[in-house]
Write an enzyme that holds these catalytic residues in place. Sequence first.
Site, short mmCIF file in Angstrom:
data_model
loop_
_atom_site.label_atom_id
_atom_site.label_comp_id
_atom_site.label_asym_id
_atom_site.label_seq_id
_atom_site.Cartn_x
_atom_site.Cartn_y
_atom_site.Cartn_z
N CYS A 32 0.72 -30.51 -20.28
CA CYS A 32 0.18 -29.93 -19.04
C CYS A 32 -1.34 -29.93 -19.05
O CYS A 32 -1.98 -30.04 -18.01
CB CYS A 32 0.73 -28.53 -18.82
N HIS A 333 -0.14 -22.31 -20.30
CA HIS A 333 0.20 -23.45 -19.46
C HIS A 333 -1.03 -23.79 -18.61
O HIS A 333 -1.88 -22.92 -18.36
CB HIS A 333 1.38 -23.05 -18.56
#
Length: 391
Positions: A32, A333
């Site tokens: 990510c 994330h």
Amino acid sequence: MGAAGSKLEKALGEQFPEGERYFGLENFGNTCYCNSVLQALYFCVPFREQLLEYYSSNKNLADAEENLLTCLADLFMQISSQKKKTGVIAPKRFVQRLKKQNEIFRSYMHQIPVPSIVLLLDGAVLSASGGLEDAHEFLNYLLNELVDILEKESHAAKSDPETSSPSEKIANGPKNSHPNGTQKEPLVTWVHKNFQGILTNETRCLRCETVTARDETFFDLSLDIEQNSSITSCLKNFSSTETLNAEDKFFCDKCCSLQEAQKRMKIKKPPHILVIHLKRFKYIEQLGRYKKLSYRVVFPLELKLSNTVEDADAEYSLFAVVVHVGSGPNHGHYVSLVKSHNHWLFFDDENVEMIDESAVQTFFGSAQEYSSNTDHGYILFYERVVAGSTS
């Protein structure tokens, strides 16, 4: 992303920009950090256009030796040439090349490195301690790697003019050779033209008043942050005057001795694309580890850069934000917010959705230290507004 894709197309309806593509990127275990930055760069239109121009001018890219530049150009071409308007693409070749080339990006955990070895490349600070998958580090590594590849291509073309392609000027920027064959100035690539700015470090001796100025280039500005602050105040702190005294005295060439002095950093030449990295990860010596600062830092949609050597303010418009989601530095994330054709989009790996412009402010940070909101703006991308241009 079938349902999500059709939902996005439905939301935009007839306003869907002609020729534009909105594709999510598949996550390969823990990529990510890479996906969020790639989306920001894809919607950095001048950079995308020049990369695609490089691709079309080097038709034999498939036969060329694979590197990060060829993989990135191939990925951007893949996205832009899709028949569908929305969907998901797997940046497998790019990610494999990245991991093969640099062991820093092979780990399966997000880690902010303990400051051990630091390399300075083209104004980009890279920590060389292992096990890191940080979006800022990846962005710096990628831009410097692209520059390195373009410079090597240019030098190879100069040493063997027969093999140089007609695209050399596109790939490598202007030739800085002089009539006697010497290269006086460093090569300016299209990566430099987009992202590079110049800082000037001014030191004034408090005894003789002599000012010593030293220029240095940068691809992004890393700013210290404070609770309930703004980008403008962070930039003012960045350019604030610091007094050098006691053990930190400055050696003045004119006085030929150590003297008290005042030092300040100013932006001499603002870049076309201003990348601002908010230093949200602070190393706490007592704990022997990093801590995430969830501070609320307001970043405006329109920014005036007044801390420049130039008299006129440089005006910028926000077009992308890489967001870190999570309470700590070693896990979490990354997602990105992108402005495209006056619409704001939210990219979370494979998923893409439309968001309202007002939602951008929910990523400023938290006014209290402990908050349920852990989605904080981390890297900001601003494009310089040219007088008379429309966004």
